[in-house]
Design a protein around this motif. Structure first.
Motif, PDB file in Angstrom:
ATOM      1  N   PHE A 189     -21.052 -13.464  26.345  1.00 36.26           N
ATOM      2  CA  PHE A 189     -22.383 -13.932  25.688  1.00 36.26           C
ATOM      3  C   PHE A 189     -21.879 -13.161  24.058  1.00 36.26           C
ATOM      4  O   PHE A 189     -22.959 -13.246  24.156  1.00 36.26           O
ATOM      5  CB  PHE A 189     -23.213 -14.057  26.768  1.00 36.26           C
ATOM      6  CG  PHE A 189     -23.136 -15.062  27.128  1.00 36.26           C
ATOM      7  CD1 PHE A 189     -23.649 -16.155  27.708  1.00 36.26           C
ATOM      8  CD2 PHE A 189     -23.114 -14.696  29.190  1.00 36.26           C
ATOM      9  CE1 PHE A 189     -23.584 -17.637  28.571  1.00 36.26           C
ATOM     10  CE2 PHE A 189     -23.412 -15.744  29.780  1.00 36.26           C
ATOM     11  CZ  PHE A 189     -23.574 -16.844  29.684  1.00 36.26           C
ATOM     12  N   LYS A 190     -21.758 -12.336  24.240  1.00 39.02           N
ATOM     13  CA  LYS A 190     -21.691 -11.225  23.225  1.00 39.02           C
ATOM     14  C   LYS A 190     -21.395 -11.233  22.017  1.00 39.02           C
ATOM     15  O   LYS A 190     -21.760 -11.753  20.825  1.00 39.02           O
ATOM     16  CB  LYS A 190     -21.006 -10.134  23.097  1.00 39.02           C
ATOM     17  CG  LYS A 190     -19.419  -9.884  22.963  1.00 39.02           C
ATOM     18  CD  LYS A 190     -19.473  -8.086  23.411  1.00 39.02           C
ATOM     19  CE  LYS A 190     -17.352  -8.512  23.570  1.00 39.02           C
ATOM     20  NZ  LYS A 190     -16.876  -7.177  23.572  1.00 39.02           N
ATOM     21  N   GLU A 191     -20.453 -12.462  21.590  1.00 39.57           N
ATOM     22  CA  GLU A 191     -19.986 -13.734  20.270  1.00 39.57           C
ATOM     23  C   GLU A 191     -21.058 -14.841  20.307  1.00 39.57           C
ATOM     24  O   GLU A 191     -20.547 -15.234  18.993  1.00 39.57           O
ATOM     25  CB  GLU A 191     -18.860 -14.121  20.874  1.00 39.57           C
ATOM     26  CG  GLU A 191     -17.483 -13.546  21.273  1.00 39.57           C
ATOM     27  CD  GLU A 191     -17.291 -11.456  19.418  1.00 39.57           C
ATOM     28  OE1 GLU A 191     -17.497 -11.948  19.253  1.00 39.57           O
ATOM     29  OE2 GLU A 191     -17.208 -10.597  20.695  1.00 39.57           O
ATOM     30  N   ILE A 192     -21.744 -14.590  21.095  1.00 38.85           N
ATOM     31  CA  ILE A 192     -22.605 -15.919  19.866  1.00 38.85           C
ATOM     32  C   ILE A 192     -23.869 -15.268  18.778  1.00 38.85           C
ATOM     33  O   ILE A 192     -24.585 -14.746  18.911  1.00 38.85           O
ATOM     34  CB  ILE A 192     -23.957 -16.248  21.561  1.00 38.85           C
ATOM     35  CG1 ILE A 192     -23.320 -17.368  22.673  1.00 38.85           C
ATOM     36  CG2 ILE A 192     -24.847 -17.376  21.743  1.00 38.85           C
ATOM     37  CD1 ILE A 192     -23.668 -17.907  23.719  1.00 38.85           C
ATOM     38  N   THR A 208     -23.912 -21.025  18.193  1.00 42.43           N
ATOM     39  CA  THR A 208     -22.871 -20.646  17.787  1.00 42.43           C
ATOM     40  C   THR A 208     -22.585 -21.533  19.454  1.00 42.43           C
ATOM     41  O   THR A 208     -22.857 -21.513  20.142  1.00 42.43           O
ATOM     42  CB  THR A 208     -22.396 -19.257  18.668  1.00 42.43           C
ATOM     43  OG1 THR A 208     -21.851 -18.965  17.232  1.00 42.43           O
ATOM     44  CG2 THR A 208     -20.452 -19.287  18.257  1.00 42.43           C
ATOM     45  N   ALA A 209     -21.666 -22.187  19.201  1.00 43.05           N
ATOM     46  CA  ALA A 209     -21.182 -23.684  20.834  1.00 43.05           C
ATOM     47  C   ALA A 209     -20.494 -22.432  21.672  1.00 43.05           C
ATOM     48  O   ALA A 209     -20.044 -21.869  21.437  1.00 43.05           O
ATOM     49  CB  ALA A 209     -19.948 -24.558  19.975  1.00 43.05           C
ATOM     50  N   LEU A 210     -21.824 -23.101  22.315  1.00 42.19           N
ATOM     51  CA  LEU A 210     -21.261 -22.291  24.116  1.00 42.19           C
ATOM     52  C   LEU A 210     -19.652 -22.689  24.725  1.00 42.19           C
ATOM     53  O   LEU A 210     -18.613 -23.690  24.483  1.00 42.19           O
ATOM     54  CB  LEU A 210     -21.817 -22.755  24.978  1.00 42.19           C
ATOM     55  CG  LEU A 210     -23.361 -22.020  25.670  1.00 42.19           C
ATOM     56  CD1 LEU A 210     -23.974 -22.421  26.327  1.00 42.19           C
ATOM     57  CD2 LEU A 210     -22.791 -20.376  25.001  1.00 42.19           C
ATOM     58  N   SER A 211     -18.571 -21.689  24.996  1.00 42.30           N
ATOM     59  CA  SER A 211     -17.728 -21.462  25.551  1.00 42.30           C
ATOM     60  C   SER A 211     -17.761 -22.428  27.382  1.00 42.30           C
ATOM     61  O   SER A 211     -18.454 -22.131  27.749  1.00 42.30           O
ATOM     62  CB  SER A 211     -16.330 -20.528  25.456  1.00 42.30           C
ATOM     63  OG  SER A 211     -17.285 -19.451  26.620  1.00 42.30           O
ATOM     64  N   PRO A 212     -16.025 -22.751  28.179  1.00 47.45           N
ATOM     65  CA  PRO A 212     -16.108 -23.403  29.040  1.00 47.45           C
ATOM     66  C   PRO A 212     -16.651 -22.267  30.317  1.00 47.45           C
ATOM     67  O   PRO A 212     -17.530 -22.067  31.066  1.00 47.45           O
ATOM     68  CB  PRO A 212     -14.857 -24.076  29.295  1.00 47.45           C
ATOM     69  CG  PRO A 212     -14.223 -23.891  27.709  1.00 47.45           C
ATOM     70  CD  PRO A 212     -15.130 -23.245  26.668  1.00 47.45           C
TER      71      PRO A 212
END
Length: 239
Positions: A189-192, A208-212
């Motif tokens: 989650f560090k790229e959020i 930022t949109a959440l990844s799958p």
């Protein structure tokens, strides 16, 4: 002759002690048969200035060794073996279950390592007041419990659903695991990024949109995705 900076061994005992230390360092005790012979050599020491010529006796040591083949073969046979002991009935608890239970056991030392190192980094050395030290330890203890609970929840649900989680390891996105650590879960989650923009005395939020992968982790934790998505697109007036 001893190398420069190395202590000269002057007795039979020192030679044996040094050999034993080397064997212990490389875990080869009992694999060699060592024979140390002591020789006394008389030498004539020439006259020098006021010193008269004299005969002196020096000790010389000859060391020989050979490999104990039977001990080596026995050591080879023991390589790769591990002993597991349990008080369970073998009919109820077989070897496979014992190994699995051992690997899955909770290690208290791991919690202490987390507390002292990353990510909690307990360093009360920089605090002077005792109540501050106590407060810091209690606060980080709560953090340790959260890490352990987070890790347990994800692993438990992965095992329950017989699923493996992929995409956690940087550089190896196809690598799968059923036992991710709390640290690597949080790293996903560090790229959020939450971006706040102020326009005409109103602040707009963009997330930022959440990844799958992030959505799957939240589901394994039993959290709603709205924990993050509710922040996106909101606007409010600053106080």
């Amino acid at each position: 002759m001893p190398r420069r900076g190395k202590k000269k061994l002057t007795s039979h005992f020192e030679w044996l002690e040094t050999c034993e230390a080397i064997f212990n360092r490389y875990q080869t005790s009992g694999l060699f048969q060592v024979d140390i012979q002591t020789k006394r050599v008389k030498k004539v020491q020439k006259r020098y200035r006021d010193r008269k010529a004299r005969i002196v006796e020096e000790l010389w040591f000859d060391m020989s060794f050979k490999i104990d083949d039977s001990a080596v073969q026995h050591q080879i046979q023991m390589l790769g073996w591990r002993v597991y002991v349990t008080n369970k009935n073998p009919n109820e608890f077989g070897l496979k279950q014992a190994v699995r239970a051992y690997r899955d056991e909770y290690l208290m030392e791991r919690g202490f390592a987390r507390l002292k190192n990353f990510p909690l980094s307990l360093t009360p050395i920089y605090l002077q007041r005792e109540d501050h030290i106590t407060g810091l330890i209690r606060l980080l203890s709560i953090g340790l419990r959260v890490l352990n609970l987070l890790e347990f929840q994800v692993r438990h649900n992965l095992e329950k659903e017989k699923e493996k989680l992929a995409g956690l390891y940087v550089g190896n996105p196809k690598r799968e695991t059923t036992r991710p650590s709390a640290e690597i879960i949080l790293a996903a989650f560090k790229e959020i990024t939450l971006l706040l923009i102020e326009v005409k005395n109103e602040i707009y939020a963009h997330l930022t949109a959440l990844s799958p992968l992030q959505k799957r982790i939240l589901a394994l934790l039993g959290f709603s995705i709205s924990i993050y998505t509710q922040l996106d697109g909101q606007s409010f007036t600053p106080e």
